[in-house]
Design an enzyme around this catalytic site. Structure first.
Site, PDB file in Angstrom:
ATOM      1  CB  CYS A 255      -0.987   0.002   1.162  1.00 24.46           C
ATOM      2  SG  CYS A 255      -0.225  -0.144   2.770  1.00 24.46           S
TER       3      CYS A 255
ATOM      4  CB  CYS B 174      -2.519  -4.311   0.621  1.00 23.12           C
ATOM      5  SG  CYS B 174      -2.900  -3.094   1.890  1.00 23.12           S
TER       6      CYS B 174
ATOM      7  CE  LYS C 162      -3.179  -4.669   8.201  1.00 23.86           C
ATOM      8  NZ  LYS C 162      -2.111  -4.278   7.257  1.00 23.86           N
TER       9      LYS C 162
ATOM     10  NE  ARG D 255      -5.456   2.548   6.260  1.00 22.30           N
ATOM     11  CZ  ARG D 255      -6.604   1.907   6.174  1.00 22.30           C
ATOM     12  NH1 ARG D 255      -7.709   2.563   5.805  1.00 22.30           N
ATOM     13  NH2 ARG D 255      -6.665   0.630   6.437  1.00 22.30           N
TER      14      ARG D 255
ATOM     15  NE  ARG E 288      -5.163  -0.579   3.771  1.00 25.93           N
ATOM     16  CZ  ARG E 288      -4.704   0.171   2.767  1.00 25.93           C
ATOM     17  NH1 ARG E 288      -5.011  -0.130   1.523  1.00 25.93           N
ATOM     18  NH2 ARG E 288      -3.955   1.220   3.013  1.00 25.93           N
TER      19      ARG E 288
ATOM     20  CD  GLU F  73      -7.075 -15.089   7.231  1.00 27.58           C
ATOM     21  OE1 GLU F  73      -5.939 -15.503   6.918  1.00 27.58           O
ATOM     22  OE2 GLU F  73      -7.810 -14.485   6.427  1.00 27.58           O
TER      23      GLU F  73
ATOM     24  CE  LYS G 128      -1.755  -3.360  11.726  1.00 25.70           C
ATOM     25  NZ  LYS G 128      -1.061  -3.158  10.487  1.00 25.70           N
TER      26      LYS G 128
ATOM     27  CB  SER H 116      -1.357   4.527  14.035  1.00 20.80           C
ATOM     28  OG  SER H 116      -2.451   4.103  13.232  1.00 20.80           O
TER      29      SER H 116
HETATM   30  C1  PBG Z   1      -0.298  -2.154   5.783  1.00 23.67           C
HETATM   31  C2  PBG Z   1      -0.226  -1.812   7.204  1.00 23.67           C
HETATM   32  C3  PBG Z   1      -1.067  -0.974   7.923  1.00 23.67           C
HETATM   33  C4  PBG Z   1      -0.591  -0.954   9.227  1.00 23.67           C
HETATM   34  C5  PBG Z   1       0.545  -1.741   9.276  1.00 23.67           C
HETATM   35  N1  PBG Z   1       0.743  -2.289   8.017  1.00 23.67           N
HETATM   36  C6  PBG Z   1      -2.183  -0.113   7.508  1.00 23.67           C
HETATM   37  C7  PBG Z   1      -3.357  -0.637   6.823  1.00 23.67           C
HETATM   38  O1  PBG Z   1      -3.596  -1.831   6.709  1.00 23.67           O
HETATM   39  O2  PBG Z   1      -4.090   0.223   6.331  1.00 23.67           O
HETATM   40  C8  PBG Z   1      -1.208  -0.186  10.350  1.00 23.67           C
HETATM   41  C9  PBG Z   1      -0.350   0.083  11.506  1.00 23.67           C
HETATM   42  C10 PBG Z   1      -0.876   1.102  12.437  1.00 23.67           C
HETATM   43  O3  PBG Z   1      -2.012   1.604  12.316  1.00 23.67           O
HETATM   44  O4  PBG Z   1      -0.128   1.435  13.363  1.00 23.67           O
HETATM   45  N2  PBG Z   1       0.930  -1.965   5.158  1.00 23.67           N
END
Ligand code: PBG
Length: 324
Positions: A122, A130, A195, A205, A217, A233, A248, A274
C-alpha cells in the site's frame, strides 16, 4: 477456605509483595519499534496524528534505533515511504528501495538488532491498495508473485524477519517458497495472520502516506466481529510456514489474541496500532489521562492476554519508563 481465613488484600499490602506475586512483567525486549523511513538525510518529519513519531531518513532511523537499543529495545519493524509510487509497487522490491537501504544501514550499525521488514504494497502503489489492482479489485494471485520477490529483496538487504501484512490468501506460502529458493531457509516469517479492517489504522495512513484512493480494505482484511475466522487464518498461515503469528490491532482484539495463544501456543505478537497510540496521546494532551500509566497498563494487558511481544509506538518511552 473463605473469609476471614482468606484475605487477598494481604498480598497487596506493599509494593514489594505486589511485585513478588506479579503474574505478568514487561521487559524492554518485549517491544518492537516501528520506523517510517523516507529518502533524504537528516530528515525528521513530524507525523501530525502521532505526536512523538516521525518519518525518518535512514541516518535518523539509525540514530533512533541506537537510542532504543541502549534503552533495551532489541527489534524494529520497517515501513517505507518510497521516492515514487506506481501501479506495480516497484519501490517495494527495488534492490535500492528505501526499506532495503534502511535494513542494510541498521544491520551495519547494530548487527544484533532484529530488523523486521513489513511486507505490503500500500505504501508503494499509486492507488494505495495492498496488491495489484485489476479493474476495481485487488488481484490475489498476481500479488503473490510480487510478495515473493519483495521478501527475497528484503532478506538480501539484511532484514532478519519478513512480516507480510497484506492479507492475501497464500502469501505466507509464496514468501516461504521464494525465500527458500533464494537460499534464505533460515529467515523467519512473522505473519500478520489476523489483521482486521480497522478504523484504528487512521493515523498510520498519514504516517505511511498510504490511504487507498478508492474503496477500502474490507475485501482482504478481516471483518471485526469475527473470531473463529481469525483462528482459521492463523491455522492456515501456520500450515503455509509462518514461524510466528500476529493479531492486529491489539487493544480492541484482546479476546482474539487470547484465543490464538491458547489454541495454537505458537510465538504470538500483537500490534498496538497507530489509533491506540493516538487516543492515549490526545487524552493525555488534554490532561484527561496519565500517559505513562495508561500506556504501561495497556501494554501489560496485551502481554497478559497472550502476546509474547508487542509492536508499539511506545517502545522507546515504555522501555525507559520500566528501566527507570
Ligand atoms: C499495511 C499496514 C497498515 C498498518 C501496518 N501495516 C495499515 C493498513 O492496513 O491500512 C497499520 C499500523 C498502524 O495503524 O499502526 N501496510
Amino acid at each position: 477456605m473463605a473469609f476471614p481465613v482468606t484475605r487477598l488484600r494481604r498480598l497487596r499490602s506493599s509494593p514489594v509483595l505486589r511485585e513478588l506475586i506479579r503474574e505478568t512483567k514487561l521487559d524492554p525486549a518485549d517491544f518492537v519499534l516501528p520506523l517510517f523511513v523516507r529518502p533524504g538525510a537528516g530528515v525528521r518529519r513530524a507525523i501530525g496524528s502521532m505526536p512523538g513519531q516521525f518519518q525518518l531518513s535512514v541516518d535518523e532511523a539509525v540514530k533512533l534505533a541506537k537510542e532504543s537499543w541502549s534503552a533495551g529495545v532489541r527489534s524494529v519493524i520497517l515501513f517505507g515511504i518510497p521516492e515514487k509510487k506506481d501501479a506495480l509497487a516497484r519501490g517495494a522490491y527495488a534492490a535500492d528501495g528505501i526499506v532495503q537501504r534502511a535494513a542494510a544501514a541498521l544491520k551495519d550499525a547494530l548487527p544484533e538488532l532484529a530488523v523486521m521488514a513489513d511486507l505490503c504494497f500500500c505504501e508503494y502503489t499509486d492507488h494505495g491498495h495492498c496488491g495489484v489492482v485489476k479493474g476495481t479489485r485487488v488481484d490475489n494471485d498476481a500479488t503473490l508473485e510480487l510478495a515473493g520477490k519483495t521478501a527475497v529483496s528484503q532478506a538480501k538487504a539484511g532484514a532478519d524477519i519478513i512480516a507480510p501484512s497484506g492479507m492475501m490468501d497464500g502469501q505466507v506460502k509464496a514468501i516461504r517458497s521464494a525465500l527458500d529458493g533464494a537460499g534464505f531457509q533460515d529467515t523467519p516469517i512473522l505473519a500478520y495472520a489476523a489483521k482486521y479492517a480497522s478504523g484504528f489504522y487512521g493515523p498510520f495512513r498519514d504516517a505511511a502516506e498510504s490511504p487507498p484512493s478508492f474503496g477500502d480494505r474490507s475485501t482482504y482484511q478481516m471483518d471485526p466481529p469475527n473470531v473463529l475466522e481469525a483462528l482459521r487464518e492463523v491455522e492456515l498461515d501456520l500450515e503455509e510456514g509462518a514461524d510466528m503469528v500476529m493479531v492486529k490491532p491489539a487493544l480492541a482484539y484482546l479476546d482474539v489474541l487470547a484465543a490464538v495463544k491458547q489454541r495454537f501456543g505458537v510465538p504470538t505478537a500483537a500490534y498496538s496500532v497507530s489509533g491506540e497510540y493516538a487516543m492515549i496521546k490526545a487524552a493525555a494532551a488534554k490532561g484527561w489521562l496519565d500517559e505513562k500509566r495508561i500506556a504501561l497498563e495497556t501494554l501489560v494487558s496485551i502481554k497478559r492476554a497472550g502476546a509474547d511481544f508487542i509492536l508499539t509506538y511506545y517502545a522507546l518511552d515504555a522501555a525507559r519508563w520500566i528501566g527507570a
